[in-house]
Write an enzyme that holds these catalytic residues in place. Structure first.
Site: not given
Length: 378
Positions: A75, A77, A97-99
């Site tokens: 996901w 972010t 940025s991501s998870s």
């Protein structure tokens, strides 16, 4: 029946274990006990490419939100530095940025062969989710994490502390490592790099490891685990996993202006240029022309080198293809040479490639270190 985060965490761990992506019971326990929803905040983006739609928890409801959180999905972010919580409607831009999807987090940690008692340096704290997983396994005193973006670092720290962990968190350039707490048993990077920063091997003990994705300006990628020798050299083989991470920000592509296709010199290609659209072809193209960017259309492959102005572009011609090349670098020649070496080796997958890092050079090789090789932009 109400679905809880605890239930979904166990289901996620079961799914990863049954698929073979999670084999270590200690990492399974960490995933079962780390609240991913805490690290995704109230909002994230979904979409692809450069088009993104914010997903807000208060608009979905808790159960639907949690089901998305505990899907094996990356996901995003942040897009172009803007957090999803700050975006009321659709957004355009590049993810910053991501998870990362939990199966890739597990894959990286298992590939690194981290053991109880190891001291680990994580490059790229990001949301803090993987940092918390490391802390669950190793304890706070054995985990060190560096984040380049001050805003992300502050938010990650808040979330990591809320989860009950207090590792050493550093805001700065992860490409420099964190020498104050060296030597480490392992460095794990949650970003990709164009070449291995020279600080990393010197901050890892002899026999320790560096696990990272090797990327580049064509956005091709390869996952590799390097073993560090006493003299600071490192070597290892690519795994063949089809994974990708965002480039470390200092390694990002330079700005590129409008594209003007110059005719230049023209010749027939040695084969179908669409091969570079495959995973391995993309990787080889980046090895052959590491300072170029790659664009593709239905009928053309385009290479552009920002520094020199060199470019190459292909087009169908008489049942075959031609390539136009302009500028001091013959970009398509470089790519074709890499493709030819691979074809002559029997067209192996990416796991046939390896890498050697020394003070003087960083070399990706095919088969063995004495085989066909390419120098990285160290």
């Amino acid at each position: 029946m109400t679905v809880t985060a605890d239930t979904l965490r166990r289901e996620l761990a079961d799914t990863l274990a049954h698929s073979g992506k999670l084999t270590d019971s200690a990492w399974r326990a960490a995933i079962e006990n780390t609240p991913r929803e805490l690290f995704l905040g109230p909002s994230f983006y979904r979409g692809a490419g450069t088009q993104w739609e914010p997903v807000h928890r208060d608009q979905l409801g808790m159960e639907e939100w949690l089901r998305l959180v505990y899907s094996d999905t990356t996901w995003v972010t942040q897009v172009d530095g803007i957090d999803a919580a700050e975006t009321p409607g659709p957004a355009s831009g590049n993810p910053t940025s991501s998870s990362t999807l939990p199966s890739l987090v597990a894959r990286m940690l298992e590939l690194a062969a981290i053991r109880d008692g190891d001291k680990v340096l994580e490059i790229g704290t990001g949301t803090g989710y993987s940092t918390a997983i490391l802390c669950h396994r190793l304890g706070d005193q054995r985990v060190f994490s560096v984040e380049y973006d001050p805003g992300l670092a502050a938010l990650a720290a808040k979330r990591i502390h809320a989860a009950g962990f207090t590792p050493t968190l550093v805001t700065g350039d992860g490409l420099l490592g964190h020498k104050d707490s060296a030597d480490y048993d392992a460095i794990v990077a949650t970003c990709s790099v164009r070449s291995i920063p020279r600080s990393w091997p010197y901050q890892v003990r002899e026999g320790g490891s560096i696990t990272t994705a090797l990327g580049g300006w064509m956005m091709a990628s390869g996952l590799i685990r390097l073993t560090v020798d006493a003299d600071g050299t490192a070597s290892g083989r690519f795994t063949g996993d089809t994974i990708g991470y965002m480039l470390a920000r200092p390694h990002e592509r330079p700005p590129r202006g409008p594209l003007f296709q110059h005719p230049g010199t023209t010749r027939p290609t040695r084969g179908n240029p669409d091969i570079v659209k495959s995973w391995i072809g993309h990787f080889l193209a980046q090895l052959g022309a590491p300072s170029a960017e790659l664009m593709t259309t239905e009928h053309s492959v385009i290479l552009v080198d920002v520094a020199t102005g060199s470019q190459a572009w292909t087009e169908p011609a008489g049942g075959g293809w031609t390539v136009h090349q302009h500028g001091p670098l013959r970009l398509w020649d470089q790519v074709e040479d890499a493709l030819t070496a691979w074809k002559e080796a029997g067209k192996p997958d990416q796991s046939a490639f390896g890498m050697t890092v020394t003070d003087n050079a960083q070399t990706v090789w095919l088969g063995e270190p004495s085989g066909p090789s390419w120098q990285l932009p160290a």
